[in-house]
Design a protein around this motif. Structure first.
Motif, mmCIF file in Angstrom:
data_model
loop_
_atom_site.group_PDB
_atom_site.id
_atom_site.type_symbol
_atom_site.label_atom_id
_atom_site.label_comp_id
_atom_site.label_asym_id
_atom_site.label_seq_id
_atom_site.Cartn_x
_atom_site.Cartn_y
_atom_site.Cartn_z
ATOM 1 N N SER A 1 17.710 -20.104 -24.222
ATOM 2 C CA SER A 1 16.276 -20.459 -24.438
ATOM 3 C C SER A 1 15.559 -21.232 -23.355
ATOM 4 C CB SER A 1 16.227 -20.634 -25.858
ATOM 5 O OG SER A 1 16.683 -22.107 -26.275
ATOM 6 N N MET A 2 14.196 -20.672 -23.172
ATOM 7 C CA MET A 2 13.529 -21.415 -22.260
ATOM 8 C C MET A 2 12.033 -21.377 -22.811
ATOM 9 S SD MET A 2 12.957 -21.473 -18.183
ATOM 10 C CE MET A 2 14.557 -21.809 -17.598
ATOM 11 N N ASP A 3 11.206 -22.344 -22.872
ATOM 12 C CA ASP A 3 9.956 -21.939 -23.541
ATOM 13 C C ASP A 3 8.987 -21.413 -22.045
ATOM 14 O OD1 ASP A 3 8.919 -24.500 -21.876
ATOM 15 O OD2 ASP A 3 9.568 -25.652 -23.558
ATOM 16 N N LYS B 1 7.158 -21.322 -16.273
ATOM 17 C CA LYS B 1 6.434 -21.465 -15.285
ATOM 18 C C LYS B 1 6.676 -22.603 -14.450
ATOM 19 C CE LYS B 1 1.742 -21.330 -13.639
ATOM 20 N NZ LYS B 1 2.147 -21.512 -12.606
ATOM 21 N N ARG B 2 7.070 -23.604 -14.909
ATOM 22 C CA ARG B 2 7.551 -24.616 -13.920
ATOM 23 C C ARG B 2 8.791 -24.397 -13.316
ATOM 24 N NH1 ARG B 2 6.725 -29.576 -18.559
ATOM 25 N NH2 ARG B 2 4.613 -29.807 -18.470
ATOM 26 N N TYR C 1 7.977 -23.204 -4.358
ATOM 27 C CA TYR C 1 7.659 -24.269 -3.582
ATOM 28 C C TYR C 1 8.945 -24.693 -2.759
ATOM 29 C CZ TYR C 1 3.161 -24.197 -5.597
ATOM 30 O OH TYR C 1 1.858 -23.811 -5.842
ATOM 31 N N VAL C 2 9.999 -24.827 -3.440
ATOM 32 C CA VAL C 2 11.347 -25.560 -2.775
ATOM 33 C C VAL C 2 11.683 -24.440 -1.832
ATOM 34 C CG1 VAL C 2 13.973 -25.828 -3.185
ATOM 35 C CG2 VAL C 2 12.044 -26.782 -4.910
ATOM 36 N N ILE C 3 11.721 -23.050 -2.037
ATOM 37 C CA ILE C 3 12.356 -22.252 -0.905
ATOM 38 C C ILE C 3 11.440 -22.038 0.056
ATOM 39 C CG2 ILE C 3 13.064 -19.727 -0.734
ATOM 40 C CD1 ILE C 3 14.228 -19.783 -3.615
ATOM 41 N N TRP C 4 10.123 -22.049 -0.015
ATOM 42 C CA TRP C 4 9.222 -22.100 1.033
ATOM 43 C C TRP C 4 9.439 -23.050 1.664
ATOM 44 C CZ3 TRP C 4 6.331 -18.449 3.252
ATOM 45 C CH2 TRP C 4 6.352 -17.218 2.688
ATOM 46 N N SER D 1 19.311 -23.194 -18.828
ATOM 47 C CA SER D 1 18.165 -23.472 -19.389
ATOM 48 C C SER D 1 18.308 -25.141 -19.978
ATOM 49 C CB SER D 1 17.929 -22.738 -20.882
ATOM 50 O OG SER D 1 19.196 -22.949 -21.759
ATOM 51 N N TRP D 2 18.151 -25.883 -19.040
ATOM 52 C CA TRP D 2 18.373 -27.378 -18.964
ATOM 53 C C TRP D 2 17.342 -27.677 -20.079
ATOM 54 C CZ3 TRP D 2 22.771 -28.990 -17.204
ATOM 55 C CH2 TRP D 2 23.242 -28.742 -16.105
ATOM 56 N N PRO D 3 17.363 -28.784 -20.918
ATOM 57 C CA PRO D 3 16.323 -29.283 -21.989
ATOM 58 C C PRO D 3 15.127 -29.789 -21.241
ATOM 59 C CG PRO D 3 18.537 -30.634 -22.090
ATOM 60 C CD PRO D 3 18.873 -29.700 -21.056
ATOM 61 N N CYS D 4 14.942 -30.245 -19.814
ATOM 62 C CA CYS D 4 13.620 -30.328 -19.210
ATOM 63 C C CYS D 4 12.781 -29.160 -19.042
ATOM 64 C CB CYS D 4 13.913 -31.049 -17.834
ATOM 65 S SG CYS D 4 14.706 -29.852 -16.686
#
Length: 138
Positions: free
Chosen positions: A41-43, A48-49, A56-59, A96-99
């Motif tokens: 589960s991910m909100d 979006k984040r 951005y990281v891959i580009w 789905s890390w807590p962050c």
């Protein structure tokens, strides 16, 4: 005098628990963390984040890898940068890390079946009382 003042005060080190991610993980037991990772589960904000981070990281890795590969005259170096960034992003963004679940959605409680039937019956009762249609003017 400045040197003495610098020596007198010890350097402040940031505790590893001062970072938000570390605080969330430290507050959870390993069992809770494992259950969260298994549930997936991910909100919406976390989605979006995670997407933005992937993008951005891959580009960025692709641009840096292209420049480095151009200088070294080897496309393989460009591939290594992009592939390494992709693996890194997969490890960070896919589970789905807590962050990624800091803004959970509060869902409404489901209605009981009896309440749903009452809501459906009320409009039908009004139609029967009104005569079932528009009234004609005489």
């Amino acid at each position: 005098s400045r040197a003495r003042a610098a020596r007198a005060q010890p350097l402040r080190r940031r505790s590893p628990l001062s970072r938000p991610f570390a605080r969330v993980v430290a507050a959870m037991s390993l069992g809770e963390l494992w259950d969260m990772l298994k549930s997936g589960s991910m909100d919406f904000v976390g989605q979006k984040r995670a997407f933005d981070m992937q993008y951005y990281v891959i580009w960025t890795a692709g641009i840096i890898g292209f420049i480095y590969g151009y200088i070294r005259q080897s496309f393989l170096h460009t591939f290594y940068f992009v592939f390494g960034a992709t693996v890194f992003v997969c490890l960070v963004c896919l589970p789905s890390w807590p962050c990624w679940n800091r803004n959970p959605v509060e869902w409404l409680e489901p209605r009981d079946e009896e309440e749903e039937e009452e809501v459906k019956e009320k409009p039908q009762e009004k139609k029967k009382k009104d005569g079932g249609g528009k009234k004609k003017k005489h």
